[in-house]
Enzyme design. Structure first.
Site, PDB file in Angstrom:
ATOM      1  N   CYS A 112      42.074   8.672  13.103  1.00  0.00           N
ATOM      2  CA  CYS A 112      43.019   7.650  14.025  1.00  0.00           C
ATOM      3  C   CYS A 112      44.221   8.145  14.353  1.00  0.00           C
ATOM      4  O   CYS A 112      45.133   7.601  15.303  1.00  0.00           O
ATOM      5  CB  CYS A 112      42.827   6.278  13.363  1.00  0.00           C
ATOM      6  SG  CYS A 112      41.366   5.444  13.370  1.00  0.00           S
ATOM      7  N   HIS A 253      48.092   2.036  17.120  1.00  0.00           N
ATOM      8  CA  HIS A 253      46.549   2.291  17.181  1.00  0.00           C
ATOM      9  C   HIS A 253      45.879   1.199  17.138  1.00  0.00           C
ATOM     10  O   HIS A 253      46.314   0.071  16.515  1.00  0.00           O
ATOM     11  CB  HIS A 253      46.036   3.197  15.713  1.00  0.00           C
ATOM     12  CG  HIS A 253      44.763   3.321  15.628  1.00  0.00           C
ATOM     13  ND1 HIS A 253      43.906   3.923  16.737  1.00  0.00           N
ATOM     14  CD2 HIS A 253      44.033   2.994  14.519  1.00  0.00           C
ATOM     15  CE1 HIS A 253      42.581   3.984  15.904  1.00  0.00           C
ATOM     16  NE2 HIS A 253      42.521   3.346  14.899  1.00  0.00           N
ATOM     17  N   ASN A 283      37.714  -0.025  18.398  1.00  0.00           N
ATOM     18  CA  ASN A 283      38.550   1.349  17.701  1.00  0.00           C
ATOM     19  C   ASN A 283      37.794   2.532  18.328  1.00  0.00           C
ATOM     20  O   ASN A 283      36.505   2.806  17.882  1.00  0.00           O
ATOM     21  CB  ASN A 283      38.475   1.331  16.456  1.00  0.00           C
ATOM     22  CG  ASN A 283      39.137   2.337  15.609  1.00  0.00           C
ATOM     23  OD1 ASN A 283      39.527   3.345  16.180  1.00  0.00           O
ATOM     24  ND2 ASN A 283      39.403   2.299  14.471  1.00  0.00           N
TER      25      ASN A 283
HETATM   26  N1  COA Z   1      30.335 -10.763  10.388  1.00  0.00           N
HETATM   27  C1  COA Z   1      30.687 -11.758   9.370  1.00  0.00           C
HETATM   28  N2  COA Z   1      30.995 -11.596   8.120  1.00  0.00           N
HETATM   29  C2  COA Z   1      31.600 -10.355   7.778  1.00  0.00           C
HETATM   30  C3  COA Z   1      31.391  -9.222   8.751  1.00  0.00           C
HETATM   31  C4  COA Z   1      30.950  -9.468  10.001  1.00  0.00           C
HETATM   32  N3  COA Z   1      30.786  -8.700  10.955  1.00  0.00           N
HETATM   33  N4  COA Z   1      31.953  -8.109   8.261  1.00  0.00           N
HETATM   34  C5  COA Z   1      32.136  -8.518   7.036  1.00  0.00           C
HETATM   35  N5  COA Z   1      32.094  -9.759   6.912  1.00  0.00           N
HETATM   36  C6  COA Z   1      32.166 -10.454   5.649  1.00  0.00           C
HETATM   37  C7  COA Z   1      32.068  -9.764   4.396  1.00  0.00           C
HETATM   38  O1  COA Z   1      30.834  -9.532   3.636  1.00  0.00           O
HETATM   39  C8  COA Z   1      32.843 -10.697   3.441  1.00  0.00           C
HETATM   40  O2  COA Z   1      31.941 -11.774   2.615  1.00  0.00           O
HETATM   41  P1  COA Z   1      32.121 -11.983   1.159  1.00  0.00           P
HETATM   42  O3  COA Z   1      33.670 -12.460   1.070  1.00  0.00           O
HETATM   43  O4  COA Z   1      31.175 -13.175   1.240  1.00  0.00           O
HETATM   44  O5  COA Z   1      31.944 -10.654   0.641  1.00  0.00           O
HETATM   45  C9  COA Z   1      33.840 -11.331   4.333  1.00  0.00           C
HETATM   46  O6  COA Z   1      33.421 -11.281   5.614  1.00  0.00           O
HETATM   47  C10 COA Z   1      35.213 -10.988   4.258  1.00  0.00           C
HETATM   48  O7  COA Z   1      35.138  -9.425   4.276  1.00  0.00           O
HETATM   49  P2  COA Z   1      36.628  -8.746   4.362  1.00  0.00           P
HETATM   50  O8  COA Z   1      36.320  -7.266   4.334  1.00  0.00           O
HETATM   51  O9  COA Z   1      37.651  -9.287   3.223  1.00  0.00           O
HETATM   52  O10 COA Z   1      37.005  -8.960   5.882  1.00  0.00           O
HETATM   53  P3  COA Z   1      38.463  -8.317   6.311  1.00  0.00           P
HETATM   54  O11 COA Z   1      39.091  -9.615   6.666  1.00  0.00           O
HETATM   55  O12 COA Z   1      39.131  -7.830   5.401  1.00  0.00           O
HETATM   56  O13 COA Z   1      38.044  -7.863   7.725  1.00  0.00           O
HETATM   57  C11 COA Z   1      37.733  -5.665   8.524  1.00  0.00           C
HETATM   58  C12 COA Z   1      37.277  -6.861   7.773  1.00  0.00           C
HETATM   59  C13 COA Z   1      36.781  -4.465   8.465  1.00  0.00           C
HETATM   60  C14 COA Z   1      37.704  -6.082   9.941  1.00  0.00           C
HETATM   61  C15 COA Z   1      39.165  -5.354   7.962  1.00  0.00           C
HETATM   62  O14 COA Z   1      39.447  -5.120   6.736  1.00  0.00           O
HETATM   63  C16 COA Z   1      39.833  -4.173   8.713  1.00  0.00           C
HETATM   64  O15 COA Z   1      40.127  -4.157  10.007  1.00  0.00           O
HETATM   65  N6  COA Z   1      39.941  -3.196   7.838  1.00  0.00           N
HETATM   66  C17 COA Z   1      40.880  -1.896   8.158  1.00  0.00           C
HETATM   67  C18 COA Z   1      40.136  -1.143   9.532  1.00  0.00           C
HETATM   68  C19 COA Z   1      41.123   0.003   9.700  1.00  0.00           C
HETATM   69  O16 COA Z   1      42.232  -0.357  10.038  1.00  0.00           O
HETATM   70  N7  COA Z   1      40.836   1.079   9.799  1.00  0.00           N
HETATM   71  C20 COA Z   1      41.603   2.008  10.285  1.00  0.00           C
HETATM   72  C21 COA Z   1      41.313   3.559  10.284  1.00  0.00           C
HETATM   73  S1  COA Z   1      39.785   3.317  11.409  1.00  0.00           S
END
Ligand code: COA
Length: 328
Positions: A112, A253, A283
């Site tokens: 990224c 980004h 993304n």
């Molecule tokens: N729909 C519904 N629920 C979902 C889901 C979806 N698409 N994806 C994950 N969940 C659930 C998970 O299973 C988890 O459930 P649990 O608590 O029962 O285990 C819950 O939602 C919370 O997951 P979590 O990972 O804490 O969510 P989050 O708030 O961190 O959001 C991302 C997830 C991936 C959106 C976030 O972590 C993110 O953006 N991460 C960074 C990505 C990034 O910047 N990458 C950079 C390089 S590319």
């Protein structure tokens, strides 16, 4: 010393629009969850072809904007983690398809942050006086490595390409003024694609284990991305005596709206001065930052003289920021 300036920008978004609703039933997710946790409403899929097609589409637009032929380009750098194939490089395929017969080039793997890495590299060739026309492209066909059975990642990514032309700055104080890039390879565990490379070449087993897809520990990446992007943005502002009020545009980004907001907050930059297109493209890895520049320039919001701070964080971990005095 005269620096390099961006003299043209082009963005290529594939036609196929994929809204959040496509995922809701089979991934047991909801549009509301995706929008509130990421800011994404839809993304684009490239149905046929590879990353080089996204790159060529973007490059053609940038060259048309500048009104020059491809044969004038001297160097092509393609930032991507989804090359068409291991070899030849995507830059080679782009060179051929564009007809840029006087250019050499190479691919750069910075995930990224790839566009910022490529930009800093291209600037060197201009500042040294070696070249006058360098094409920097960020392009990724993320759908080629997304596991559509993994709701943690499937909802995040899209396909896209964007390109900028770098030339010697016409005027002192305009162009790419400063940049800072970082790398911390301890990030491998949290964000990687296990197979397909020399450590785990493709086998039936690697396919069965779904190792040819993005693996991301979203929570872990989220935490370091928030700190990394905010720290590096603050650093580039301090180095250049910029306050939040001096910054016309923050170009972060586009991985997650919550990371974008946290970065803007730390910089003291109002959200009205933050370029955003994550809602429409998700993304697109190396393409997010130049695609924002292209869109905001095309509709007149990005103007000559604007202080622009680019900031990225991605797999590696890689991260960085670039300060530009916009010159066109
Ligand atoms: N729909 C519904 N629920 C979902 C889901 C979806 N698409 N994806 C994950 N969940 C659930 C998970 O299973 C988890 O459930 P649990 O608590 O029962 O285990 C819950 O939602 C919370 O997951 P979590 O990972 O804490 O969510 P989050 O708030 O961190 O959001 C991302 C997830 C991936 C959106 C976030 O972590 C993110 O953006 N991460 C960074 C990505 C990034 O910047 N990458 C950079 C390089 S590319």
């Amino acid at each position: 010393m005269k620096t390099a300036a961006i003299t043209a920008v082009g963005h290529y978004a594939p036609d196929k629009v994929v809204p959040n609703s496509t995922y809701t039933a089979y991934l047991q997710t909801t549009d509301e969850w995706i929008v509130s946790r990421t800011g994404i409403r839809e993304r684009r899929f490239l149905e046929e072809g590879g990353t080089s097609d996204l790159a060529v589409g973007a490059a053609r637009r940038a060259l048309a904007m500048r009104g020059i032929g491809a044969e004038e380009v001297e160097l092509i750098i393609v930032a991507t983690v989804t090359p068409d194939m291991f070899f030849p490089s995507t830059a080679a395929l782009v060179q051929h398809k564009l007809g840029a017969k006087n250019a050499w080039g190479f691919d750069l793997s910075g995930a990224c942050s790839g566009f910022l890495y490529a930009l800093a590299t291209g600037v060197q060739f201009i500042q040294s006086g070696t070249y006058k026309k360098v094409l920097i492209i960020g392009a990724d066909k993320m759908t080629s490595i997304v596991d559509f059975e993994d709701r943690n990642t499937a909802i995040l990514f899209g396909d896209g390409g964007a390109a900028v032309l770098l030339e010697p700055s016409e005027e002192e104080g305009y162009g790419i003024i400063d940049w800072v890039n970082y790398l911390d390879g301890s990030g491998e565990e949290a964000l990687h694609m296990k197979a397909g490379g020399s450590r785990n070449p493709a086998t039936h087993e690697t396919v069965d284990k779904r190792w040819h897809y993005i693996h991301q520990d979203g929570k872990a990446v989220f935490k370091v991305a928030v700190v990394g992007m905010a720290d590096v943005s603050e650093e580039i502002m301090k180095r250049n005596n910029l306050t939040g009020a001096d910054v016309a545009w923050l170009v972060p980004h586009q991985a997650n709206m919550r990371i974008i907001r946290a970065t803007a907050d730390r910089m003291g930059v109002d959200m009205s001065k933050v370029m955003i297109n994550i809602d429409r493209y998700g993304n697109t890895t190396a393409a997010t930052i130049p695609s924002c520049l292209a869109e905001y320039y095309a509709d007149g919001r990005l103007k000559r003289g604007d202080n622009v701070v680019l900031a990225a964080f991605g797999a590696g971990y890689t991260w960085g920021a670039t300060y530009i005095k916009w010159s066109i």
